[in-house]
Design an enzyme around this catalytic site. Structure first.
Site, PDB file in Angstrom:
ATOM      1  N   GLY A 203      -4.295  10.400  39.150  1.00 58.38           N
ATOM      2  CA  GLY A 203      -4.101  11.504  38.207  1.00 58.38           C
ATOM      3  C   GLY A 203      -4.960  12.692  38.555  1.00 58.38           C
ATOM      4  O   GLY A 203      -5.011  13.120  39.708  1.00 58.38           O
ATOM      5  N   GLU A 204      -5.704  13.209  37.563  1.00 59.46           N
ATOM      6  CA  GLU A 204      -6.485  14.421  37.817  1.00 59.46           C
ATOM      7  C   GLU A 204      -7.679  14.171  38.743  1.00 59.46           C
ATOM      8  O   GLU A 204      -8.392  15.108  39.121  1.00 59.46           O
ATOM      9  CB  GLU A 204      -6.950  15.043  36.504  1.00 59.46           C
ATOM     10  CG  GLU A 204      -7.936  14.204  35.755  1.00 59.46           C
ATOM     11  CD  GLU A 204      -8.427  14.869  34.478  1.00 59.46           C
ATOM     12  OE1 GLU A 204      -8.750  16.061  34.509  1.00 59.46           O
ATOM     13  OE2 GLU A 204      -8.471  14.174  33.439  1.00 59.46           O
ATOM     14  N   GLY A 206      -7.214  12.746  41.717  1.00 57.64           N
ATOM     15  CA  GLY A 206      -6.710  12.847  43.082  1.00 57.64           C
ATOM     16  C   GLY A 206      -6.178  11.540  43.629  1.00 57.64           C
ATOM     17  O   GLY A 206      -5.601  10.731  42.905  1.00 57.64           O
ATOM     18  N   ASP A 234       5.744  10.702  41.520  1.00 59.71           N
ATOM     19  CA  ASP A 234       6.954  10.724  42.367  1.00 59.71           C
ATOM     20  C   ASP A 234       7.015  12.030  43.167  1.00 59.71           C
ATOM     21  O   ASP A 234       7.475  12.051  44.308  1.00 59.71           O
ATOM     22  CB  ASP A 234       8.209  10.603  41.495  1.00 59.71           C
ATOM     23  CG  ASP A 234       8.112   9.406  40.575  1.00 59.71           C
ATOM     24  OD1 ASP A 234       7.882   8.303  41.074  1.00 59.71           O
ATOM     25  OD2 ASP A 234       8.235   9.589  39.350  1.00 59.71           O
TER      26      ASP A 234
HETATM   27  P1  AMP Z   1       5.618   9.194  37.292  1.00 64.43           P
HETATM   28  O1  AMP Z   1       5.754   9.938  38.575  1.00 64.43           O
HETATM   29  O2  AMP Z   1       4.874   7.906  37.463  1.00 64.43           O
HETATM   30  O3  AMP Z   1       5.095  10.047  36.179  1.00 64.43           O
HETATM   31  O4  AMP Z   1       7.101   8.726  36.881  1.00 64.43           O
HETATM   32  C1  AMP Z   1       7.816   9.278  35.804  1.00 64.43           C
HETATM   33  C2  AMP Z   1       9.266   8.906  35.880  1.00 64.43           C
HETATM   34  O5  AMP Z   1       9.430   7.487  35.989  1.00 64.43           O
HETATM   35  C3  AMP Z   1      10.007   9.312  34.612  1.00 64.43           C
HETATM   36  O6  AMP Z   1      10.810  10.440  34.868  1.00 64.43           O
HETATM   37  C4  AMP Z   1      10.810   8.080  34.202  1.00 64.43           C
HETATM   38  O7  AMP Z   1      12.180   8.344  34.002  1.00 64.43           O
HETATM   39  C5  AMP Z   1      10.619   7.091  35.328  1.00 64.43           C
HETATM   40  N1  AMP Z   1      10.420   5.717  34.828  1.00 64.43           N
HETATM   41  C6  AMP Z   1       9.782   5.330  33.703  1.00 64.43           C
HETATM   42  N2  AMP Z   1       9.795   3.992  33.572  1.00 64.43           N
HETATM   43  C7  AMP Z   1      10.463   3.500  34.648  1.00 64.43           C
HETATM   44  C8  AMP Z   1      10.795   2.174  35.099  1.00 64.43           C
HETATM   45  N3  AMP Z   1      10.457   1.086  34.414  1.00 64.43           N
HETATM   46  N4  AMP Z   1      11.478   2.076  36.274  1.00 64.43           N
HETATM   47  C9  AMP Z   1      11.806   3.172  36.980  1.00 64.43           C
HETATM   48  N5  AMP Z   1      11.537   4.432  36.611  1.00 64.43           N
HETATM   49  C10 AMP Z   1      10.861   4.609  35.453  1.00 64.43           C
END
Ligand code: AMP
Length: 304
Positions: A203-204, A206, A234
Site C-alpha cells: 500500500g502506501e 510501497g 492490479d
Molecule cells: P486491488 O488491486 O487488490 O485493489 O483489487 C481490486 C479489484 O479486485 C476490485 O476491482 C474487485 O472487483 C476485484 N476483486 C475483489 N474480490 C475479488 C475476488 N475474490 N476475486 C477476484 N477479484 C476480486
C-alpha cells in the site's frame, strides 16, 4: 510482446472516507489490462454477464485491448463491495457475488496461446490453472491472489504458486498464506514453493521484491490526494508486467525498473474512483512521475 491476462471484470461498490461509487467498473483484469495497455498489447480472458454495458467493453477496446477472450454468458457480472477507512491500505470486503464466475470455462482464442507473457490476476485459482495450461510456452508467468481465495481454495492456490515465475501479493496476504508474521520469513516460505521472485505490495509503504538472495525496496509515491485505493495492486501489476513485456529485459536491473513503472501507474490510479484517472492519463504524465520517482529515491554513496 503481448500479454495474456485472466482475472475478473467486475462491478464494484466502493466506499472510502472521500466518497462512494456504486456498481462502477472494476475487476482485477480490468485494472491490470488498462494499466499494461500503456506499454504493450494486452489480450484479456474474463467473463461478464448480460448486465455488462457495451460502453465498458468499448473503453477496453479503445485502449487497444484484445477482447476476443472476454465471454458474455447468461447471468449477472461478478460484483465486489468493499470499504476503506482512513487507513487506506487494507480493503474490508463487505460482499462478494461470484455470479457468472461460477460457470466460467476459460477457452483461449488460438491467437492467445503463443503469448510470451502471462498474468494470472486475482480470480479463482482453478481458473488461473486452466488458463496457464492453455498457453504453450510462456517466457514469464506471474500471478496475484487475495484473502478470499487463500481461505476458500488454499490447495488449488498452492498448485498455481508452484508453477509461476513471479508471485505478486499483498503484505497481509503473504502473512495469511504462510501463517508467518515476519514478512522476510513469509517471503522465504513462498519462494521455497518454487517461484523465483516474490513482489510484496504494501500500500502506501510501497513494494518489497524478494529473490532467494536479494531484496529490493521501492516506496509508494507520496501523494497529497488519495481518493480510492481500489485496483492499485492490479494497476501496479499491469505497469510492472507491461513494462517487462515492452522491453523484454528480464535482468535484475530491468525488473527493478519495471517495479518503478508499476508504482508510477498505481500512484495515478488512486487519485480518482474506479478507472477514472486511468481514462484521462497521458504518457507525458507517466514520464514526469517516473523522473520524480527517480529524484525521490536518489542519494549519494559515501566514500569511506
Ligand atoms: P486491488 O488491486 O487488490 O485493489 O483489487 C481490486 C479489484 O479486485 C476490485 O476491482 C474487485 O472487483 C476485484 N476483486 C475483489 N474480490 C475479488 C475476488 N475474490 N476475486 C477476484 N477479484 C476480486
Amino acid at each position: 510482446m503481448s500479454i495474456v491476462v485472466v482475472g475478473t471484470v467486475a462491478f464494484d461498490t466502493v466506499e472510502t472516507p472521500f466518497g462512494r461509487g456504486e456498481n462502477v467498473l472494476g475487476g482485477s483484469a480490468t485494472y491490470f489490462s488498462t494499466s499494461a495497455s500503456f506499454f504493450t498489447d494486452v489480450s484479456l480472458v474474463a467473463v461478464v454477464g448480460e448486465d455488462f454495458p457495451d460502453e465498458h467493453v468499448s473503453f477496453l477496446q479503445g485502449r487497444n485491448i484484445d477482447t476476443a477472450g472476454l465471454q458474455r454468458i447468461p447471468g449477472k457480472t461478478f460484483h465486489w463491495s468493499g470499504r476503506y477507512g482512513y487507513d487506506l491500505n487494507e480493503a474490508q470486503t463487505l460482499d462478494t457475488q461470484l455470479n457468472v464466475l461460477m460457470d466460467f470455462q476459460p477457452e483461449l482464442p488460438e491467437s492467445y496461446r503463443d503469448a510470451e507473457y502471462l498474468f494470472l490476476a486475482n480470480i479463482d485459482p482453478d481458473l488461473q490453472m486452466q488458463v496457464l495450461e492453455q498457453v504453450r510456452k510462456p517466457k514469464l508467468v506471474a500471478c496475484d491472489t487475495m484473502n478470499f481465495w487463500i481461505s476458500s481454495k488454499p490447495e488449488a492456490l498452492k498448485k498455481v504458486l508452484q508453477k509461476v515465475d513471479i508471485v505478486v501479493i499483498n503484505e497481509g496476504e503473504a502473512r495469511q498464506f504462510t501463517g508467518e508474521a515476519n514478512l522476510v520469513k513469509a517471503a522465504r516460505q513462498i519462494i521455497a514453493l518454487g517461484c523465483k521472485r516474490l513482489v510484496v505490495k504494501r500500500g502506501e509503504y510501497g513494494v518489497l521484491m524478494f529473490t532467494a538472495d536479494t531484496v529490493f525496496a521501492a516506496p509508494a509515491y507520496p501523494l497529497e490526494e488519495v481518493f480510492d485505493p481500489t485496483g492499485a495492486g492490479d494497476t501496479f501489476a499491469g505497469g510492472f508486467m507491461g513494462y517487462l513485456a515492452n522491453t523484454g529485459d528480464l535482468t535484475e536491473e530491468g525488473i527493478r525498473q519495471a517495479i518503478i513503472f508499476g508504482s508510477v501507474m498505481a500512484s495515478f490510479n488512486v487519485e480518482d474512483f474506479s478507472l477514472n484517472r486511468m481514462k484521462r492519463l497521458e504518457y507525458k504524465e507517466i514520464q514526469a512521475r517516473f523522473s520524480n520517482f527517480k529524484a525521490l529515491t536518489s542519494f549519494r554513496d559515501v566514500s569511506l
